[in-house]
Design a protein around this motif. Structure first.
Motif, mmCIF file in Angstrom:
data_model
loop_
_atom_site.group_PDB
_atom_site.id
_atom_site.type_symbol
_atom_site.label_atom_id
_atom_site.label_comp_id
_atom_site.label_asym_id
_atom_site.label_seq_id
_atom_site.Cartn_x
_atom_site.Cartn_y
_atom_site.Cartn_z
ATOM 1 N N LYS A 19 0.904 -1.298 0.105
ATOM 2 C CA LYS A 19 0.194 -0.243 0.133
ATOM 3 C C LYS A 19 0.617 1.660 0.087
ATOM 4 C CE LYS A 19 -3.931 -2.153 2.480
ATOM 5 N NZ LYS A 19 -4.845 -2.191 4.067
ATOM 6 N N TYR A 20 1.949 1.347 0.667
ATOM 7 C CA TYR A 20 3.194 2.112 0.265
ATOM 8 C C TYR A 20 4.003 2.507 -0.602
ATOM 9 C CZ TYR A 20 0.118 2.977 4.876
ATOM 10 O OH TYR A 20 -0.644 2.929 5.370
ATOM 11 N N ILE A 21 4.489 3.781 -0.787
ATOM 12 C CA ILE A 21 5.591 3.337 -1.850
ATOM 13 C C ILE A 21 6.989 3.668 -0.902
ATOM 14 C CG2 ILE A 21 6.870 4.989 -3.215
ATOM 15 C CD1 ILE A 21 4.200 5.288 -3.984
ATOM 16 N N HIS A 22 7.910 3.040 -1.094
ATOM 17 C CA HIS A 22 8.791 2.781 -0.426
ATOM 18 C C HIS A 22 10.593 3.188 -1.362
ATOM 19 C CE1 HIS A 22 11.001 -1.017 -1.118
ATOM 20 N NE2 HIS A 22 9.684 -1.180 -1.236
ATOM 21 N N ARG A 23 11.619 3.449 -1.359
ATOM 22 C CA ARG A 23 12.759 4.116 -2.057
ATOM 23 C C ARG A 23 13.464 2.689 -1.696
ATOM 24 N NH1 ARG A 23 14.715 9.836 -0.542
ATOM 25 N NH2 ARG A 23 13.039 10.502 -2.230
ATOM 26 N N ALA A 24 14.395 2.610 -2.417
ATOM 27 C CA ALA A 24 15.356 1.227 -2.584
ATOM 28 C C ALA A 24 16.868 1.324 -3.296
ATOM 29 C CB ALA A 24 15.060 0.211 -3.212
ATOM 30 N N SER A 25 18.011 0.815 -2.988
ATOM 31 C CA SER A 25 19.428 1.018 -4.153
ATOM 32 C C SER A 25 19.882 0.519 -3.801
ATOM 33 C CB SER A 25 20.372 2.683 -2.422
ATOM 34 O OG SER A 25 19.587 3.317 -2.388
ATOM 35 N N ASN A 26 20.266 0.370 -5.065
ATOM 36 C CA ASN A 26 20.566 -1.652 -5.803
ATOM 37 C C ASN A 26 21.589 -1.195 -6.486
ATOM 38 O OD1 ASN A 26 17.591 -3.047 -5.405
ATOM 39 N ND2 ASN A 26 17.564 -0.959 -6.660
ATOM 40 N N LEU A 27 22.643 -2.375 -6.356
ATOM 41 C CA LEU A 27 24.048 -2.398 -6.677
ATOM 42 C C LEU A 27 24.813 -3.145 -8.230
ATOM 43 C CD1 LEU A 27 27.228 -1.622 -6.959
ATOM 44 C CD2 LEU A 27 27.928 -2.895 -5.299
ATOM 45 N N ILE A 28 24.681 -3.115 -9.299
ATOM 46 C CA ILE A 28 25.398 -3.670 -9.887
ATOM 47 C C ILE A 28 26.662 -3.585 -9.792
ATOM 48 C CG2 ILE A 28 25.944 -4.256 -12.815
ATOM 49 C CD1 ILE A 28 23.357 -2.118 -13.199
ATOM 50 N N LEU A 29 27.102 -4.827 -9.303
ATOM 51 C CA LEU A 29 29.117 -4.880 -9.007
ATOM 52 C C LEU A 29 29.397 -6.201 -10.125
ATOM 53 C CD1 LEU A 29 31.058 -4.644 -7.074
ATOM 54 C CD2 LEU A 29 30.429 -6.539 -6.240
ATOM 55 N N LEU A 30 31.218 -5.292 -10.885
ATOM 56 C CA LEU A 30 31.244 -5.493 -11.846
ATOM 57 C C LEU A 30 32.565 -6.230 -11.388
ATOM 58 C CD1 LEU A 30 30.071 -3.265 -14.333
ATOM 59 C CD2 LEU A 30 29.456 -5.706 -14.302
ATOM 60 N N ILE A 91 8.848 0.292 -10.148
ATOM 61 C CA ILE A 91 8.378 -0.772 -9.816
ATOM 62 C C ILE A 91 7.005 -0.358 -8.538
ATOM 63 C CG2 ILE A 91 8.589 -3.374 -8.934
ATOM 64 C CD1 ILE A 91 9.989 -3.297 -10.908
ATOM 65 N N PHE A 92 5.720 -0.505 -9.480
ATOM 66 C CA PHE A 92 4.476 -0.770 -8.887
ATOM 67 C C PHE A 92 3.740 -1.982 -9.107
ATOM 68 C CE2 PHE A 92 4.839 4.346 -8.608
ATOM 69 C CZ PHE A 92 5.462 4.502 -7.710
ATOM 70 N N ASP A 93 4.264 -3.093 -8.080
ATOM 71 C CA ASP A 93 4.157 -3.609 -8.204
ATOM 72 C C ASP A 93 2.735 -4.435 -7.076
ATOM 73 O OD1 ASP A 93 5.580 -5.353 -6.303
ATOM 74 O OD2 ASP A 93 6.819 -6.629 -8.160
ATOM 75 N N GLU A 95 3.316 -6.761 -5.343
ATOM 76 C CA GLU A 95 4.193 -7.370 -3.510
ATOM 77 C C GLU A 95 5.289 -5.692 -2.951
ATOM 78 O OE1 GLU A 95 6.530 -10.610 -3.533
ATOM 79 O OE2 GLU A 95 5.896 -10.995 -4.763
ATOM 80 N N ASP A 96 5.580 -5.175 -4.532
ATOM 81 C CA ASP A 96 6.272 -4.438 -3.515
ATOM 82 C C ASP A 96 6.052 -2.843 -4.957
ATOM 83 O OD1 ASP A 96 8.552 -3.033 -2.884
ATOM 84 O OD2 ASP A 96 10.370 -3.791 -4.085
ATOM 85 N N LYS A 97 5.753 -1.428 -4.245
ATOM 86 C CA LYS A 97 6.227 -0.346 -5.052
ATOM 87 C C LYS A 97 6.940 0.400 -4.297
ATOM 88 C CE LYS A 97 1.044 0.542 -4.711
ATOM 89 N NZ LYS A 97 0.899 -1.659 -5.273
ATOM 90 N N ALA A 98 8.013 0.511 -4.802
ATOM 91 C CA ALA A 98 9.432 1.121 -4.529
ATOM 92 C C ALA A 98 9.945 1.862 -5.965
ATOM 93 C CB ALA A 98 10.015 0.463 -4.484
ATOM 94 N N PHE A 99 10.147 3.413 -5.739
ATOM 95 C CA PHE A 99 11.186 3.673 -6.543
ATOM 96 C C PHE A 99 12.419 3.362 -6.340
ATOM 97 C CE2 PHE A 99 8.043 7.421 -6.180
ATOM 98 C CZ PHE A 99 8.323 7.399 -7.864
ATOM 99 N N HIS A 100 13.418 1.987 -7.595
ATOM 100 C CA HIS A 100 14.517 1.958 -7.575
ATOM 101 C C HIS A 100 16.068 3.108 -7.886
ATOM 102 C CE1 HIS A 100 13.444 -1.926 -5.776
ATOM 103 N NE2 HIS A 100 12.231 -1.929 -6.772
#
Length: 157
Positions: A19-30, A91-93, A95-100
């Motif tokens: 029901k609520y939107i949150h923020r997430a940080s993600n890493l592409i590690l090469l 991504i607003f599906d 299960e999860d509503k977030a800005f990534h």
């Protein structure tokens, strides 16, 4: 809110309702071999258990996307490297509503996975990953699939 403006803090459990939107940080590690580090999310995770995802990711609390990324790298894979912000997407599906926010970094340092966060980590050639995401998207978290589609389209040489 739907514009990614901070309006306050809530307990993490509130976000599991979708029901609520949150923020997430993600890493592409090469690494220097042009491989990407993947984590297989722990079976105990509320969002996307047992699916492969970014090497490190976390929910932004009372901090910036950048501060969250630094913290999550250290907590989840035991490294501290410079990372660069690439892009942000929603991504607003169900299960999860977030800005990534997606960051990229490169390192050959040995990682120390947090076993409470993930069941395994593995390095995969970036071109193999690109092909596997097309043929087996069900093995990956939806935010990772969407984020990597953006990365491959706009950022990969």
């Amino acid at each position: 809110d739907k514009e990614d403006k901070m309006i306050g803090l809530r307990p993490r459990e509130d976000f599991y309702t979708g029901k609520y939107i949150h923020r997430a940080s993600n890493l592409i590690l090469l690494n220097s071999k042009n491989q990407v580090l993947l984590q297989k999310r722990a079976s105990t995770k509320k969002w996307y258990p047992n699916l492969y995802s970014y090497s490190a990711s976390g929910t932004v609390q009372n901090e910036s996307y950048e501060e969250c990324m630094k913290k999550e790298m250290q907590e989840e894979i035991g490294i501290s490297i410079k990372s660069k912000f690439l892009f942000k997407y929603p991504i607003f599906d169900k299960e999860d509503k977030a800005f990534h926010a997606v960051f990229i970094g490169q390192s050959d340092d040995k990682v120390s996975p947090d076993k409470t966060e993930m069941d395994e980590v593995k390095w995969i050639d970036i071109n193999e990953l690109k092909n596997d995401l097309k043929t087996n998207p069900h093995k990956y978290s939806p935010p990772f699939v969407k984020g990597m589609e953006i990365y491959f389209k706009s950022y990969q040489k």
